[in-house]
Design an enzyme around this catalytic site. Structure first.
Site: not given
Ligand code: FNR
Length: 438
Positions: A60, A332, A366
């Site tokens: 996940y 995302h 990042i």
């Molecule tokens: C997310 N992301 C995310 N974004 C958001 O707006 N609401 C959310 O609940 C979630 N949940 C989430 C869970 C997990 C496990 C991950 C890895 C990511 C996206 C997050 O905010 C962000 O955009 C990304 O994680 C950025 O990319 P990197 O730095 O993980 O590559």
């Protein structure tokens, strides 16, 4: 300050910022035989986090959409740029602070909203909130968090907090989340646009695993008065139907009890949690989300509005035409559309279209302080750190998150020191060029 003055001020020269402080502290511990608990480079951090996670948690958190091409694009985009440091600039200190959306940041870094974090450590949101408070880095509470935002807010102290919203199909629930965000003193609301439905995520699909279906990551909902009202109505309706149960239905239930005894018992024993999960799955996000919905935001909250998940210059223009305070250029973390444009490439296009004025944040890809420097040079006002802080959480809980944050800030500070940038505002395209060896 002249060279003479700097030489006359040894105290200022000795304390040169978070980078040097962090290095010194790690090397001092090393003399005592202690190594950092959290690896200081991303590849080792990732390996350690994987070793500390269950297969479902890793699928996940680390997984992406489809063939994982967007995640790879995100990283390759950073490789396409190089930093060109300037020498003999004579500066001994840097100022990493900046302001975005009226929020004062000690460094151009925020912790991205991440749902279902409890996969990587119990009370994930609270642990991340405490780490945010300890490092002074703002945390954006996820709408899919594992602790109610009121509890996370209490753990943040004076450190700024933002609240992320997924637009529900229930408009009263949208209002309720906005109201709660205001009540906890959030500095901004972040509306995520790119997840109106879940992307195709083979890692999860292959395990048949979705955290929310097991009730993980729905704390923001089960703690919400409007959501509870919806669940109560559903249960009432279901009970009414039960009363009208015919002999035939009883027979079906008895049949179920033989075929799926667990499910049958669950239904009988705990209608409320199950109804909550079902309700969540039905209403958490609105696939019909449109600019018309977003246009209503200004009248529904007094908080600054940030739109997250923008990749096209026309969408960026439209967002600012609507009067939003900032956007987050993001795919995302490569979790939604496979082979989507890298967020760094999208940032460059968007800046070309809208100019340097509007506030633009970036996430997706990042991993290090050097990446933060590149993103800022190419037009980001600040960045969100996603998976890296989750990996810190998996390895060492709150402390792990703190260490990841301190490492990224330290490397950004050292990159600025070694390149000749004294402030965040000074980091611009003059420090980068396309990578000739890419
Ligand atoms: C997310 N992301 C995310 N974004 C958001 O707006 N609401 C959310 O609940 C979630 N949940 C989430 C869970 C997990 C496990 C991950 C890895 C990511 C996206 C997050 O905010 C962000 O955009 C990304 O994680 C950025 O990319 P990197 O730095 O993980 O590559």
């Amino acid at each position: 300050m002249t060279i003479e003055q700097e030489h006359a001020a040894p105290a200022a020269a000795a304390t040169t910022g978070p980078g040097r402080d962090r290095q010194t502290s790690i090397y001092r511990q090393g003399v005592l035989g202690r190594r950092p608990v959290v690896p200081t480079d991303f590849a080792t951090l990732e390996r350690a986090a994987r070793a500390a996670s269950s297969a479902e948690a890793w699928a996940y958190v680390a997984g992406g959409a489809g063939e994982g091409r967007t995640m790879r694009n995100n990283r390759r985009a950073f490789d396409r740029w190089v930093t060109v440091p300037r020498m003999a600039h004579g500066h001994t200190t840097r100022d990493l602070s900046t302001t975005v959306v009226n929020t004062r940041l000690t460094s151009p870094l925020l912790l991205a909203p991440v749902g279902a974090g409890a996969l990587m450590g119990a009370d994930s949101d609270l642990q991340i909130a405490r780490a945010a408070a300890a490092t002074g880095v703002p945390y954006i509470f996820s709408n899919q968090g594992c602790n109610p935002m009121e509890d996370s807010a209490a753990a943040m102290g004076a450190t700024p907090k933002w609240v992320q919203l997924y637009w529900s199909t229930d408009e009263a629930l949208v209002d309720s989340i906005l109201h709660r965000a205001e009540a906890i003193g959030a500095e901004a609301v972040v509306v995520t646009l790119d997840t109106t439905i879940l992307g195709w995520r083979p890692q999860d699909l292959n395990l048949g695993s979705l955290p929310f279906a097991k009730g993980l990551g729905i704390a923001q909902y089960t703690s919400d008065p409007r959501f509870r009202e919806i669940v109560a109505e559903r249960i009432k309706r279901a009970v009414k139907q039960d009363v009208e149960v015919t002999l035939g239905a009883v027979r079906t239930l008895l049949q179920m009890s033989r075929n799926h005894p667990g499910r049958f018992l669950d239904n009988l024993r705990s209608p409320e949690p199950r109804a909550s999960v079902e309700t969540f799955l039905d209403i958490y996000s609105n696939p019909g989300l449109s600019w018309d919905h977003l246009a209503t935001l200004r009248d529904r909250t007094r908080l600054p509005v940030v739109l997250k998940g923008i990749l096209h210059p026309d969408d960026a223009r439209r967002a600012f035409d609507l009067g939003v305070d900032a956007i987050v250029v993001s795919n995302h973390g490569g979790r939604q559309v496979d082979n989507a444009v890298a967020s760094l490439d999208a940032l460059i296009d968007i800046r070309a279209a809208i100019g340097r004025g509007p506030t633009v944040l970036l996430d997706s890809g990042i991993r290090t302080g050097a990446d933060v420097f590149t993103a800022l040079a190419l037009g980001a006002d600040a960045v969100l750190l996603g998976r890296p802080h989750m990996y810190g959480l998996a390895i060492a809980g709150q402390r792990g998150v703190e260490e990841v944050v301190r490492n990224v800030v330290a490397e950004l500070d050292l990159t600025m020191a070694l390149s000749g940038a004294r402030s965040i505002a000074e980091i611009d395209e003059r420090f980068v060029r396309p990578n000739p060896s890419f």
